[in-house]
Design a protein around this motif. Structure first.
Motif, PDB file in Angstrom:
ATOM      1  N   ASN A 159       0.488 -10.741   1.959  1.00 32.94           N
ATOM      2  CA  ASN A 159       1.173  -9.465   1.744  1.00 32.94           C
ATOM      3  C   ASN A 159       0.354  -8.506   0.878  1.00 32.94           C
ATOM      4  OD1 ASN A 159       1.731 -11.251  -0.480  1.00 32.94           O
ATOM      5  ND2 ASN A 159       3.382  -9.904  -1.133  1.00 32.94           N
ATOM      6  N   ASP A 160      -0.740  -9.006   0.292  1.00 31.43           N
ATOM      7  CA  ASP A 160      -1.632  -8.133  -0.475  1.00 31.43           C
ATOM      8  C   ASP A 160      -2.723  -7.499   0.383  1.00 31.43           C
ATOM      9  OD1 ASP A 160      -0.467  -8.571  -3.079  1.00 31.43           O
ATOM     10  OD2 ASP A 160      -1.345 -10.576  -3.057  1.00 31.43           O
ATOM     11  N   ILE A 161      -2.813  -7.883   1.654  1.00 25.98           N
ATOM     12  CA  ILE A 161      -3.865  -7.345   2.522  1.00 25.98           C
ATOM     13  C   ILE A 161      -3.793  -5.820   2.645  1.00 25.98           C
ATOM     14  CG2 ILE A 161      -4.713  -7.287   4.908  1.00 25.98           C
ATOM     15  CD1 ILE A 161      -4.114 -10.296   5.064  1.00 25.98           C
ATOM     16  N   PRO A 162      -2.610  -5.209   2.876  1.00 25.99           N
ATOM     17  CA  PRO A 162      -2.577  -3.742   2.941  1.00 25.99           C
ATOM     18  C   PRO A 162      -3.012  -3.076   1.634  1.00 25.99           C
ATOM     19  CG  PRO A 162      -0.590  -4.676   3.903  1.00 25.99           C
ATOM     20  CD  PRO A 162      -1.295  -5.793   3.217  1.00 25.99           C
ATOM     21  N   MET A 163      -2.673  -3.697   0.507  1.00 27.01           N
ATOM     22  CA  MET A 163      -3.087  -3.146  -0.790  1.00 27.01           C
ATOM     23  C   MET A 163      -4.610  -3.181  -0.917  1.00 27.01           C
ATOM     24  SD  MET A 163      -1.782  -4.193  -4.613  1.00 27.01           S
ATOM     25  CE  MET A 163      -2.304  -5.919  -4.602  1.00 27.01           C
ATOM     26  N   PHE A 164      -5.235  -4.262  -0.456  1.00 23.64           N
ATOM     27  CA  PHE A 164      -6.695  -4.359  -0.498  1.00 23.64           C
ATOM     28  C   PHE A 164      -7.322  -3.324   0.437  1.00 23.64           C
ATOM     29  CE2 PHE A 164      -7.895  -8.828  -2.189  1.00 23.64           C
ATOM     30  CZ  PHE A 164      -7.038  -8.669  -3.267  1.00 23.64           C
ATOM     31  N   ALA A 165      -6.691  -3.095   1.590  1.00 25.60           N
ATOM     32  CA  ALA A 165      -7.221  -2.108   2.535  1.00 25.60           C
ATOM     33  C   ALA A 165      -7.152  -0.708   1.953  1.00 25.60           C
ATOM     34  CB  ALA A 165      -6.449  -2.178   3.847  1.00 25.60           C
ATOM     35  N   TRP A 166      -6.128  -0.447   1.119  1.00 24.57           N
ATOM     36  CA  TRP A 166      -5.954   0.879   0.532  1.00 24.57           C
ATOM     37  C   TRP A 166      -6.875   1.090  -0.663  1.00 24.57           C
ATOM     38  CZ3 TRP A 166      -4.399   2.977  -4.170  1.00 24.57           C
ATOM     39  CH2 TRP A 166      -4.047   4.341  -4.141  1.00 24.57           C
ATOM     40  N   ALA A 167      -7.054   0.074  -1.489  1.00 28.15           N
ATOM     41  CA  ALA A 167      -7.814   0.199  -2.734  1.00 28.15           C
ATOM     42  C   ALA A 167      -9.314   0.268  -2.465  1.00 28.15           C
ATOM     43  CB  ALA A 167      -7.502  -0.973  -3.654  1.00 28.15           C
ATOM     44  N   ALA A 182       0.824  -1.206   0.000  1.00 27.43           N
ATOM     45  CA  ALA A 182       0.000   0.000   0.000  1.00 27.43           C
ATOM     46  C   ALA A 182       0.858   1.256   0.000  1.00 27.43           C
ATOM     47  CB  ALA A 182      -0.928  -0.006   1.214  1.00 27.43           C
ATOM     48  N   THR A 183       1.993   1.211   0.698  1.00 24.22           N
ATOM     49  CA  THR A 183       2.902   2.364   0.741  1.00 24.22           C
ATOM     50  C   THR A 183       3.366   2.737  -0.658  1.00 24.22           C
ATOM     51  OG1 THR A 183       3.742   1.427   2.813  1.00 24.22           O
ATOM     52  CG2 THR A 183       4.930   3.314   1.905  1.00 24.22           C
ATOM     53  N   GLY A 184       3.894   1.731  -1.360  1.00 27.32           N
ATOM     54  CA  GLY A 184       4.396   1.985  -2.709  1.00 27.32           C
ATOM     55  C   GLY A 184       3.293   2.322  -3.690  1.00 27.32           C
ATOM     56  N   LEU A 185       2.153   1.631  -3.565  1.00 28.98           N
ATOM     57  CA  LEU A 185       1.037   1.886  -4.480  1.00 28.98           C
ATOM     58  C   LEU A 185       0.505   3.304  -4.314  1.00 28.98           C
ATOM     59  CD1 LEU A 185      -0.976   0.977  -6.596  1.00 28.98           C
ATOM     60  CD2 LEU A 185      -2.331  -0.100  -4.779  1.00 28.98           C
TER      61      LEU A 185
END
Length: 273
Positions: free
Chosen positions: A226-234, A201-204
């Motif tokens: 490791n995709d959980i933060p990305m899902f939380a951000w999107a 999520a930081t990098g995205l």
């Protein structure tokens, strides 16, 4: 399949993990998925790869896709411009903290097998005694003494245990050193120590800002914890059918597997193809 969109795409940014998501089990991207992404791009969306792989282990895949945009690599540590073959941002792991974290984990569970990813466009992957490496075309550099890990800047350290499974190792490590480093399980045999606070999520979020996109514009595809933060951000997170249960639990939607063109299934539906 027609690649002409039947309706506008509601998302401006499509973030896809690589392994287990965009890539099939044989390491390729299917023609159907390529066409669905091309149609999404034609409809005005940007496709961004967001992977745990560092740039040197990602670049050949991007080149094969003729991918010219931004990619988030190294679990968010690196924002890479594929068209210019240039690192835009790079975050490194504090080696003193990493060494302390390793000693604390080993005090809890016993000796670990270690590997590490060095920083930079051509950063080497170092592999120590007993570390099980997935077979593939990319080279690794063997080391014998742990001190060799700390001779140059690193993005991450990989840990394996001779008896503990990945989930158990990640859970214990997180309990023991979660205040020093972040611990993620990124795939089979892949438990990583990262700079504290770093995630996909930081990098995205950094890359999205450069592209003029917001979290509410983003649909994300993944398969591992490791995709959980990305899902939380999107705005919308889509787990593959082959995804880890922890990711499925937080996904907005579950699609077909990576081998059954799960990304294409969702995009075709969104585009009315």
């Amino acid at each position: 399949m027609s690649t002409v969109p039947g309706k506008p795409l509601q998302y401006k940014l499509i973030a896809t993990d690589l392994d287990g998501t965009l890539l099939r089990s044989d390491g390729t991207v299917s023609q159907r998925t390529r066409e669905a992404l091309a149609a999404a791009t034609a409809a005005g969306a940007a496709h961004i790869v967001v992977t745990g792989r560092a740039v040197p282990w990602t670049r050949h895949i991007l080149d094969d896709l003729d991918y010219r945009g931004l990619a988030v690599c190294g679990q968010g540590a690196q924002v890479y411009h594929a068209g210019e073959h240039r690192l835009l941002t790079s975050v490194t792991l504090d080696r003193q903290l990493a060494g302390l974290a390793l000693s604390k984990i080993e005090a809890e569970v016993g000796p670990l097998a270690l590997a590490a990813s060095r920083d930079g466009l051509d950063g080497e992957v170092l592999v120590g005694p007993g570390y099980r490496v997935h077979e593939g075309p990319l080279p690794v550099v063997a080391f014998d003494q742990v001190g060799e890990l700390w001779s140059a800047p690193l993005n991450k350290v990989y840990i394996q245990h001779p008896e503990l499974g990945d989930d158990d190792l990640a859970r214990i490590a997180r309990q023991v050193v979660g205040s020093l480093v972040d611990v993620v399980m990124a795939g089979e045999g892949v438990v990583e120590l990262l700079p504290l606070g770093l995630s996909k999520a930081t990098g995205l979020s950094l890359a999205a800002r450069r592209l003029g996109c917001r979290k509410t514009d983003t649909i994300a595809f993944g398969d591992m914890p490791n995709d959980i933060p990305m899902f939380a951000w999107a705005e919308h997170g889509v787990a593959m059918a082959n995804a880890h249960d922890e990711l499925k639990a937080v996904a907005h939607e579950i699609t077909a597997s990576n081998d059954d063109d799960g990304i294409a299934v969702v995009l075709e539906q969104l585009l009315g193809l």
